[in-house]
Design a protein around this motif. Structure first.
Motif, PDB file in Angstrom:
ATOM      1  N   LEU A 109     -37.023 -40.616  42.899  1.00  0.00           N
ATOM      2  CA  LEU A 109     -37.539 -41.731  43.699  1.00  0.00           C
ATOM      3  C   LEU A 109     -37.750 -41.251  45.126  1.00  0.00           C
ATOM      4  O   LEU A 109     -36.902 -40.555  45.690  1.00  0.00           O
ATOM      5  CB  LEU A 109     -36.556 -42.912  43.678  1.00  0.00           C
ATOM      6  N   LEU A 110     -38.927 -41.613  45.718  1.00  0.00           N
ATOM      7  CA  LEU A 110     -39.222 -41.244  47.098  1.00  0.00           C
ATOM      8  C   LEU A 110     -38.929 -42.418  48.036  1.00  0.00           C
ATOM      9  O   LEU A 110     -38.805 -43.562  47.618  1.00  0.00           O
ATOM     10  CB  LEU A 110     -40.685 -40.835  47.230  1.00  0.00           C
ATOM     11  N   ARG A 111     -38.849 -42.079  49.323  1.00  0.00           N
ATOM     12  CA  ARG A 111     -38.577 -43.109  50.320  1.00  0.00           C
ATOM     13  C   ARG A 111     -39.638 -44.202  50.312  1.00  0.00           C
ATOM     14  O   ARG A 111     -39.347 -45.375  50.559  1.00  0.00           O
ATOM     15  CB  ARG A 111     -38.486 -42.471  51.709  1.00  0.00           C
ATOM     16  N   HIS A 194     -42.141 -39.049  51.861  1.00  0.00           N
ATOM     17  CA  HIS A 194     -41.969 -38.226  50.673  1.00  0.00           C
ATOM     18  C   HIS A 194     -40.545 -37.685  50.532  1.00  0.00           C
ATOM     19  O   HIS A 194     -40.276 -36.886  49.626  1.00  0.00           O
ATOM     20  CB  HIS A 194     -42.960 -37.056  50.697  1.00  0.00           C
ATOM     21  N   ASP A 195     -39.633 -38.122  51.429  1.00  0.00           N
ATOM     22  CA  ASP A 195     -38.236 -37.701  51.310  1.00  0.00           C
ATOM     23  C   ASP A 195     -37.619 -38.309  50.054  1.00  0.00           C
ATOM     24  O   ASP A 195     -37.948 -39.439  49.664  1.00  0.00           O
ATOM     25  CB  ASP A 195     -37.425 -38.163  52.528  1.00  0.00           C
ATOM     26  N   PRO A 196     -36.715 -37.589  49.415  1.00  0.00           N
ATOM     27  CA  PRO A 196     -36.056 -38.144  48.220  1.00  0.00           C
ATOM     28  C   PRO A 196     -35.211 -39.366  48.593  1.00  0.00           C
ATOM     29  O   PRO A 196     -34.431 -39.340  49.560  1.00  0.00           O
ATOM     30  CB  PRO A 196     -35.169 -36.994  47.722  1.00  0.00           C
ATOM     31  N   ALA A 197     -35.368 -40.451  47.824  1.00  0.00           N
ATOM     32  CA  ALA A 197     -34.493 -41.619  47.951  1.00  0.00           C
ATOM     33  C   ALA A 197     -33.428 -41.606  46.861  1.00  0.00           C
ATOM     34  O   ALA A 197     -32.399 -42.266  46.976  1.00  0.00           O
ATOM     35  CB  ALA A 197     -35.302 -42.910  47.876  1.00  0.00           C
ATOM     36  N   GLN A 266     -26.036 -44.251  40.518  1.00  0.00           N
ATOM     37  CA  GLN A 266     -27.479 -44.357  40.737  1.00  0.00           C
ATOM     38  C   GLN A 266     -27.752 -45.284  41.927  1.00  0.00           C
ATOM     39  O   GLN A 266     -28.170 -46.438  41.770  1.00  0.00           O
ATOM     40  CB  GLN A 266     -28.178 -44.878  39.480  1.00  0.00           C
ATOM     41  N   ILE A 267     -27.482 -44.773  43.112  1.00  0.00           N
ATOM     42  CA  ILE A 267     -27.666 -45.535  44.352  1.00  0.00           C
ATOM     43  C   ILE A 267     -28.679 -44.802  45.223  1.00  0.00           C
ATOM     44  O   ILE A 267     -28.620 -43.576  45.365  1.00  0.00           O
ATOM     45  CB  ILE A 267     -26.341 -45.686  45.123  1.00  0.00           C
ATOM     46  N   GLU A 268     -29.577 -45.543  45.811  1.00  0.00           N
ATOM     47  CA  GLU A 268     -30.564 -44.933  46.709  1.00  0.00           C
ATOM     48  C   GLU A 268     -29.887 -44.407  47.962  1.00  0.00           C
ATOM     49  O   GLU A 268     -28.896 -44.969  48.441  1.00  0.00           O
ATOM     50  CB  GLU A 268     -31.631 -45.965  47.089  1.00  0.00           C
ATOM     51  N   THR A 269     -30.444 -43.323  48.485  1.00  0.00           N
ATOM     52  CA  THR A 269     -29.927 -42.731  49.711  1.00  0.00           C
ATOM     53  C   THR A 269     -31.020 -42.725  50.765  1.00  0.00           C
ATOM     54  O   THR A 269     -32.200 -42.951  50.465  1.00  0.00           O
ATOM     55  CB  THR A 269     -29.430 -41.303  49.451  1.00  0.00           C
ATOM     56  N   SER A 270     -30.626 -42.479  51.978  1.00  0.00           N
ATOM     57  CA  SER A 270     -31.581 -42.403  53.081  1.00  0.00           C
ATOM     58  C   SER A 270     -31.303 -41.133  53.874  1.00  0.00           C
ATOM     59  O   SER A 270     -30.288 -41.029  54.573  1.00  0.00           O
ATOM     60  CB  SER A 270     -31.463 -43.633  53.988  1.00  0.00           C
ATOM     61  N   LEU A 271     -32.208 -40.151  53.757  1.00  0.00           N
ATOM     62  CA  LEU A 271     -32.043 -38.882  54.459  1.00  0.00           C
ATOM     63  C   LEU A 271     -32.496 -39.019  55.911  1.00  0.00           C
ATOM     64  O   LEU A 271     -33.239 -39.945  56.259  1.00  0.00           O
ATOM     65  CB  LEU A 271     -32.865 -37.797  53.756  1.00  0.00           C
ATOM     66  N   PRO A 272     -32.062 -38.106  56.790  1.00  0.00           N
ATOM     67  CA  PRO A 272     -32.474 -38.167  58.200  1.00  0.00           C
ATOM     68  C   PRO A 272     -33.999 -38.102  58.335  1.00  0.00           C
ATOM     69  O   PRO A 272     -34.684 -37.396  57.583  1.00  0.00           O
ATOM     70  CB  PRO A 272     -31.816 -36.932  58.824  1.00  0.00           C
ATOM     71  N   LYS A 279     -28.820 -31.279  55.223  1.00  0.00           N
ATOM     72  CA  LYS A 279     -27.857 -32.234  54.678  1.00  0.00           C
ATOM     73  C   LYS A 279     -27.032 -31.527  53.613  1.00  0.00           C
ATOM     74  O   LYS A 279     -27.581 -30.869  52.731  1.00  0.00           O
ATOM     75  CB  LYS A 279     -28.597 -33.419  54.053  1.00  0.00           C
ATOM     76  N   THR A 280     -25.695 -31.628  53.709  1.00  0.00           N
ATOM     77  CA  THR A 280     -24.829 -30.989  52.718  1.00  0.00           C
ATOM     78  C   THR A 280     -24.004 -32.039  51.983  1.00  0.00           C
ATOM     79  O   THR A 280     -23.671 -33.093  52.530  1.00  0.00           O
ATOM     80  CB  THR A 280     -23.867 -29.992  53.386  1.00  0.00           C
TER      81      THR A 280
END
Length: 733
Positions: A109-111, A194-197, A266-272, A279-280
């Motif tokens: 899933l993308l942002r 296009h960042d991974p969500a 299975q939770i969406e994330t938000s990258l910088p 990100k580690t």
């Protein structure tokens, strides 16, 4: 006051009890019941009725099925905590996963919301795994899940890497184990969408068959959150070893593989948003979070549950152990505190999903802990509250983190629902069965009632009775309790000084010994803030009041043609005593008083049995205690018609020797006879306040007097009373 006869014998008996040190025997017995050391009051109750008593847990632990159930639950909870500790020790020594030759980050899933075939690129510019150093090859990291670096050096990069379809693949030909991974967001400006969500991290040791790369293209066959722990990709079998968020499965076995311990969500994330951000993600937990959330709650609650189940068997030998409801409440309360601390720790570390889970667990365990102190129906309501909160919070969590309402089950929540549902079902069934037991008697009472209200004279008498009760103004809504005397030494200084100015030793009504030790009881003055809390005191004063009440009973009966109960005796002479064809029958007191044989057969109603009094307190009154027992001293008068019954009420109300406290007119048309199994009478609560009662310290003791019609009295059979006792036990009253 000069005493003789039965009163003299009673006072001598009370003095002997004091001299022998057993005057508090009832209080000690009652305290043992409340502590759970004795099951008097619980043994005859139905199983469902136990959960409606003063302390339901203590009552229920007197039954072996509940003891076995608690011990089984306790060992399960304790095992969960012990296995959690073993997992923490064993699984944090080495690597989390591996070794694998290939690692793959698959973006699902993308942002911007794209998923499936719309995801043509992983959305990251770099990806790799992290070893024991806790650092990426770039030497810096941002800890995830509260993990901390254990080594200042970074791990070497992979030998080959690159994007294939929606995945980013890295290869270590000789294989490599890992404790986490790192990624970099896209390098191009404007690529934030296009960042991974959401992404999965996979590991494999199989040889890849990339071919033209078509095998790496994402598919629309499933939603982004769907998929299991294993998958096929480009000719290789892959094992899932990571997602943006995870929790831990404390009960997993170490021998079943590490993936069982990490519970991937299975939770969406938000990258910088900054391009090229590093990100580690470190898989191993910090001990302080894991112990507070997955170990200590179970290690504290489990032994408490086991001890509660075994309490009836070990407390006689170890009396210092708290009562079962205290033990269980302390154990579950300790688990609640642990979850609350876990919520604080996880919130401070930025692990929001663990924080919400801990808060829900703390809330449900707090409700459960409080419920063990609740009384009667309130306990069952709180139990339902715990079961609903535990189950609903877990169902919501399943919907949020696994996108399926019933993806996982909560054993404790289901047990709570099962227990609450079972208790409620048994309670309803017991009440229905109890009503059926009383139905036969109720039908006879109802037939009698219909005949009474159909009779013009009886109907008029009922209307007159209602007016008299209303005129007296002490209907059944009046609140009655057993109070102690007011103490002058506890009065406000100004009031105490005024009392002392009007009283002196020998003329104050205060016994000299009490005067000397400063216990200045004021006769006839109840202390509204001091209730009778001891059964010994209540029974001593009630025994005195009962003898005085019987004397007043004779006077009222002689003035109103009242009848009393006598026992039949076989006639062995030519006396004029009427042969009685029933074991117990009722005779006009004026006739009884003139016949020595009938006088010997006169049977005043005995005082309430001590064990039944304890039953009533623990089953019905709860925290109100013995002060709510108003029928320890009780008696009855029987009348042929409503006119005599109503006249007796007037005689009692105008008798200066007593004070009427409350009248329950159950001969009223508005009375719901279902509550009394069809039985009807007029119930009067009163105090004997004459000089004898004041001198003997019984003028504040509330007694009970039942006035009933002869037709109702003869319907009260021994068999009917047995059915009533069975029904009462079934309902836990």
């Amino acid at each position: 006051v000069r005493v003789s006869g039965e009163m003299e014998e009673l006072l001598e008996g009370l003095c002997r009890m004091a001299a022998l040190g057993v005057s508090d025997l009832l209080d000690r017995h009652f305290a043992a019941v409340k502590r759970g050391d004795s099951d008097h009051g619980f043994a005859s109750s139905s199983l469902s009725g136990l959960f409606y008593t003063n302390h339901p847990i203590t009552a229920a632990t007197t039954r072996w099925p509940f003891q076995v159930l608690l011990v089984a639950i306790g060992f399960y909870v304790l095992a969960e905590g012990a296995i959690g500790v073993c997992n923490l020790v064993a699984r944090t020594r080495g690597y989390a996963f591996g070794p694998f030759k290939h690692y793959r980050l698959e973006t699902r899933l993308l942002r911007d919301g794209s998923q499936g075939s719309s995801v043509g690129h992983p959305g990251v510019s770099d990806f790799g795994v992290i070893g024991n150093s806790g650092c990426s090859p770039f030497g810096t990291f941002t800890p995830q899940q509260g993990s901390e670096a254990s080594h200042p050096l970074s791990d070497p990069p992979s030998l080959s890497s690159g994007a294939f379809g929606s995945s980013f693949l890295v290869t270590y030909p000789k294989g490599r184990s890992m404790n986490g991974w790192y990624l970099r967001t896209g390098a191009l400006e404007g690529s934030e969408g296009h960042d991974p969500a959401y992404f999965n991290v996979w590991g494999s040791n199989d040889d890849l068959e990339l071919g033209d790369g078509s095998c790496a293209v994402a598919s629309d066959a499933a939603e982004w959150w769907e998929g299991g722990g294993e998958a096929e990709w480009c000719g290789a079998r892959w094992k899932r070893i990571g997602t943006p968020y995870w929790r831990f499965w404390a009960m997993s076995s170490y021998y079943n593989g590490n993936s069982d311990w990490w519970d991937f969500l299975q939770i969406e994330t938000s990258l910088p948003l900054a391009r090229g951000s590093l990100k580690t993600y470190l898989l191993k937990p910090t001990a302080r979070l894991y112990v507070w959330h997955w170990c200590l709650p179970h290690l504290l609650a489990g032994p408490a549950v086991i001890l509660t189940g075994l309490s009836p068997r070990i407390r006689p030998r170890l009396p210092w152990i708290p009562a079962p409801h205290y033990t269980l409440s302390l154990g579950v309360g300790a688990a609640c505190v642990c979850y609350a601390i876990s919520a604080v720790v996880s919130g401070g570390m930025g692990v929001q999903h663990i924080m919400y889970e801990a808060l829900a667990a703390a809330l449900s365990k707090g409700l459960l802990s409080v419920s063990f102190f609740r009384l009667g129906p309130t306990f069952v309501y709180n139990l339902w509250g715990y079961a609903v909160v535990e189950t609903v919070s877990w169902v919501v969590m399943c919907a949020v983190v696994w996108h399926s309402w019933l993806d996982r089950v909560t054993c404790l929540g289901l047990f709570g629902l099962l227990l609450a549902g079972t208790v409620t079902f048994l309670r309803v069934r017991s009440r229905i069965s109890s009503r059926k037991l009383l139905k036969q008697d109720q039908r006879r009472y109802d037939v009698l009632w219909e005949s009474l209200i159909g009779n013009e004279d009886s109907s008029a008498g009922m209307q007159h009775l209602a007016k008299v009760v209303q005129m007296i103004g002490l209907d059944e809504t009046s609140h009655c309790r057993q109070h102690k005397r007011l103490r002058a030494d506890k009065l406000h200084p100004a009031q105490r000084a005024k009392w002392l100015s009007n009283n002196e030793v020998g003329h104050s009504g205060v016994y000299p010994l009490f005067w000397d030790i400063g216990y200045w009881f004021i006769p006839g003055r109840p202390d509204p803030r001091s209730l009778v809390c001891g059964l010994s005191q209540l029974y001593a004063s009630s025994a005195i009041a009962n003898l005085l009440l019987v004397e007043r009973l004779k006077s009222w009966a002689s003035q109103t043609s009242g009848m009393v109960r006598v026992s039949s005796r076989d006639r062995d002479d030519d006396s004029t005593t009427t042969m009685l064809n029933r074991r117990n029958t009722f005779v006009n007191w004026n006739e009884v008083s003139e016949d020595p044989a009938l006088i010997r057969s006169f049977k005043p109603t005995p005082m309430k049995r001590q064990n039944r009094a304890i039953e009533k307190v623990v089953r019905t009154y709860g925290a109100a205690g013995p002060s709510s027992l108003l029928d320890v001293s009780r008696n009855s008068l029987v009348f042929q018609d409503m006119q005599d019954l109503t006249m007796c009420i007037g005689v009692i109300a105008t008798d200066s020797n007593v004070r009427v406290e409350r009248i329950k007119n159950r001969m009223s048309r508005s009375h719901n006879s279902d509550l009394t199994g069809g039985y009807r009478d007029v119930l009067i609560n009163l105090k004997v306040i004459n000089k004898e009662a004041q001198c003997l310290g019984a003028e504040l003791t509330v007694c009970e007097l039942q006035l009933l019609l002869y037709d109702y009295a003869i319907l009260k059979t021994a068999e009917g009373h047995k059915r009533y006792v069975l029904a009462r036990n079934g309902m836990g009253l």
